[in-house]
Design a protein around this motif. Structure first.
Motif, PDB file in Angstrom:
ATOM      1  N   ALA A  50      -2.291  54.067   4.484  1.00 15.76           N
ATOM      2  CA  ALA A  50      -1.706  52.726   4.574  1.00 15.76           C
ATOM      3  C   ALA A  50      -0.645  52.503   3.510  1.00 15.76           C
ATOM      4  CB  ALA A  50      -2.800  51.671   4.444  1.00 15.76           C
ATOM      5  N   GLY A  51      -0.663  53.328   2.447  1.00 12.84           N
ATOM      6  CA  GLY A  51       0.335  53.208   1.391  1.00 12.84           C
ATOM      7  C   GLY A  51      -0.120  52.424   0.185  1.00 12.84           C
ATOM      8  N   ALA A  74       4.068  53.716 -14.046  1.00 12.03           N
ATOM      9  CA  ALA A  74       3.015  52.702 -14.142  1.00 12.03           C
ATOM     10  C   ALA A  74       3.120  51.676 -13.027  1.00 12.03           C
ATOM     11  CB  ALA A  74       3.095  52.006 -15.501  1.00 12.03           C
ATOM     12  N   THR A  75       4.311  51.442 -12.475  1.00 16.67           N
ATOM     13  CA  THR A  75       4.480  50.428 -11.436  1.00 16.67           C
ATOM     14  C   THR A  75       3.786  50.819 -10.132  1.00 16.67           C
ATOM     15  OG1 THR A  75       6.594  51.424 -10.761  1.00 16.67           O
ATOM     16  CG2 THR A  75       6.675  49.661 -12.414  1.00 16.67           C
ATOM     17  N   HIS A  76       3.383  52.071 -10.024  1.00 16.95           N
ATOM     18  CA  HIS A  76       2.655  52.506  -8.826  1.00 16.95           C
ATOM     19  C   HIS A  76       1.455  51.613  -8.545  1.00 16.95           C
ATOM     20  CE1 HIS A  76       0.432  55.204  -6.113  1.00 16.95           C
ATOM     21  NE2 HIS A  76      -0.622  55.022  -6.885  1.00 16.95           N
ATOM     22  N   TRP A  77       0.757  51.169  -9.578  1.00 18.51           N
ATOM     23  CA  TRP A  77      -0.488  50.422  -9.414  1.00 18.51           C
ATOM     24  C   TRP A  77      -0.259  48.952  -9.113  1.00 18.51           C
ATOM     25  CZ3 TRP A  77      -3.897  54.086  -9.031  1.00 18.51           C
ATOM     26  CH2 TRP A  77      -3.740  55.261  -9.778  1.00 18.51           C
ATOM     27  N   ASP A  78       0.966  48.473  -9.280  1.00 18.72           N
ATOM     28  CA  ASP A  78       1.221  47.030  -9.243  1.00 18.72           C
ATOM     29  C   ASP A  78       1.537  46.541  -7.845  1.00 18.72           C
ATOM     30  OD1 ASP A  78       0.783  46.890 -11.919  1.00 18.72           O
ATOM     31  OD2 ASP A  78       2.886  46.996 -12.486  1.00 18.72           O
ATOM     32  N   ARG A  98      -2.076  47.736   8.075  1.00 23.28           N
ATOM     33  CA  ARG A  98      -0.717  47.317   7.723  1.00 23.28           C
ATOM     34  C   ARG A  98      -0.292  46.096   8.531  1.00 23.28           C
ATOM     35  NH1 ARG A  98       2.453  50.655   4.542  1.00 23.28           N
ATOM     36  NH2 ARG A  98       4.321  49.739   5.470  1.00 23.28           N
ATOM     37  N   ARG A  99      -0.733  46.007   9.794  1.00 29.12           N
ATOM     38  CA  ARG A  99      -0.391  44.821  10.593  1.00 29.12           C
ATOM     39  C   ARG A  99      -1.032  43.563  10.023  1.00 29.12           C
ATOM     40  NH1 ARG A  99      -1.223  48.412  14.965  1.00 29.12           N
ATOM     41  NH2 ARG A  99      -3.338  47.637  15.288  1.00 29.12           N
ATOM     42  N   LEU A 150       4.012  46.293   2.395  1.00 26.74           N
ATOM     43  CA  LEU A 150       3.606  47.397   1.538  1.00 26.74           C
ATOM     44  C   LEU A 150       4.504  48.585   1.860  1.00 26.74           C
ATOM     45  CD1 LEU A 150       1.391  48.279  -0.529  1.00 26.74           C
ATOM     46  CD2 LEU A 150       0.033  49.047   1.426  1.00 26.74           C
ATOM     47  N   ALA A 151       4.954  49.286   0.836  1.00 21.44           N
ATOM     48  CA  ALA A 151       5.820  50.439   1.055  1.00 21.44           C
ATOM     49  C   ALA A 151       5.105  51.477   1.907  1.00 21.44           C
ATOM     50  CB  ALA A 151       6.228  51.046  -0.286  1.00 21.44           C
TER      51      ALA A 151
END
Length: 401
Positions: free
Chosen positions: A121-122, A214-218, A322-323, A329-330
């Motif tokens: 789902a990303g 670090a922005t991966h988690w945000d 995702r729907r 979400l990327a």
């Protein structure tokens, strides 16, 4: 999206490593992998007694460093990702109130699927099952919660042995929200288990290169809620997908039945996939079409269909998540999709379908599963009433022709 008041610099992480002297491991290597975090080794207080991870866990969870905001307990068969300290501190800053598992076992009945679902789902976070055992190989809590857990575990007899089950019970009773990091920051080194009945091979579900920043988690915490709705035993349509003994299986969670989280009872995908919104004919037709487009020889037919079906159902579930997301979400990172599929190939294909796979055949099988995931992620959603098998007259359609 880091919570107000929490930055990585605010996190003070205490780390202990559970160890039994019967296990021949390089403890210093684990301590070094934690740096600049200062990890302390906690030894089994009665190593000659009957084996009990719970006995050592009681000491480990009580050994919180002074001034810590969070406490992490590792087991001595853990393997840490490169740059571990920076990644785990950044993750904590994004979800400071949660219990965070840095690993899920690739064949756990529910949590492995939930980790794969989040990866596809990303999302960097996989909400874990409230019923299955907590992944105790590498698990952390806010320091105050960790101290309370230590008090909770203290009176439980060592003969219970399973610390992961007791941690799960504690978190369920206290309402502690549980997440797994995606990708996982810790893998199991695959050492022999010290406890009877816990054999087999054990590795991470989504073991991929470390996150780039670090922005991966945000991400918005509301995304956690959308994923969590897939595993809360509240709705008839909650399910997980497994690959076991070279077969793709579906388990409907069946709320209100009281079934344990580790229940192994599943149904064969071809017989039950209608209940999760896709016909078996659609899955097999897509499989045949994909094989026709391959430039080289296809993988072993029967095992290939099972991996294809698992990937197709996983992508279908991720598309539904995702729907339902409250915010965009990327897209999923392809490396994490492949990691989710590869752990199915390595853990779920057995006998001639698995252990005999050469490097090229294994790669082809992972390619196949990843292609199925990608195809179903972008599949147009069918009429939900048709998918659920609701008769035309019952859904208000004109049946006259």
């Amino acid at each position: 999206m880091t919570r107000p008041g929490w930055q990585a610099r605010d996190v003070r992480l205490s780390v202990t490593i559970m160890h039994h002297p019967a296990r021949d491991v390089d403890l210093e290597a684990i301590v070094e992998a934690c740096r600049p975090l200062s990890a302390r080794v906690v030894y089994d207080p009665d190593p000659d007694a009957a084996r009990s991870p719970l006995r050592t866990a009681k000491v480990a969870w009580a050994s919180i460093a002074e001034g810590a905001t969070h406490h992490l307990v590792l087991q001595d068969d853990a393997r840490l990702c490169d740059g571990f300290a920076a990644h785990v501190v950044a993750a904590i800053a994004s979800r400071p109130a949660h219990g965070i598992a840095l690993y899920t076992d690739w064949s756990s009945p529910q949590n492995s699927y939930l980790s794969r679902l989040a990866a596809v789902a990303g999302s960097p976070w996989a909400p874990l099952s409230p019923m299955e055992w907590t992944p105790a190989l590498s698990f952390l809590l806010p320091a105050g919660v960790a101290a309370d857990l230590a008090g909770y575990l203290a009176p439980i007899p060592d003969e219970v042995t399973d610390d992961d089950q007791m941690i799960s019970r504690y978190c369920r009773e206290r309402g502690v929200p549980l997440l797994a990091s995606v990708p996982h920051l810790v893998d199991n080194r695959g050492l022999p288990t010290l406890i009877d009945g816990h054999g087999g091979r054990h590795h991470a579900t989504v073991w991929a290169p470390p996150v780039p920043s670090a922005t991966h988690w945000d991400v918005d915490p509301r995304i956690d809620g959308a994923l969590a709705s897939r595993s809360r035993y509240r709705s008839h349509d909650e399910y997980v997908v497994r690959v076991k003994d070279s077969r793709c299986l579906i388990r409907l969670l069946r709320p209100d039945t009281g079934e344990p989280g580790g229940n192994e009872f599943c149904w064969y995908w071809e017989d039950w996939c209608d209940l999760v919104g896709v016909s078996p004919d659609e899955v097999t037709t897509a499989f045949v079409a994909h094989l026709d487009d391959l430039p080289g020889p296809p993988p072993a037919a029967r095992a290939a269909l099972e991996i294809w079906a698992a990937g197709y159902l996983l992508g279908l579930g991720a598309a539904a998540v995702r729907r339902d997301l409250p915010v965009p979400l990327a897209p999923a990172v392809p490396a994490r999709i492949r990691a989710a599929v590869s752990s199915w190939v390595d853990s779920g294909l057995t006998g001639p379908h698995g252990t005999a796979l050469g490097t090229s055949d294994r790669t082809a099988m992972i390619d196949l599963g990843a292609a199925a995931v990608t195809l179903s992620l972008h599949r147009r959603s069918p009429n939900p009433f048709v998918a659920a098998g609701v008769p035309a007259d019952a859904r208000g359609e004109d049946t006259r022709r």
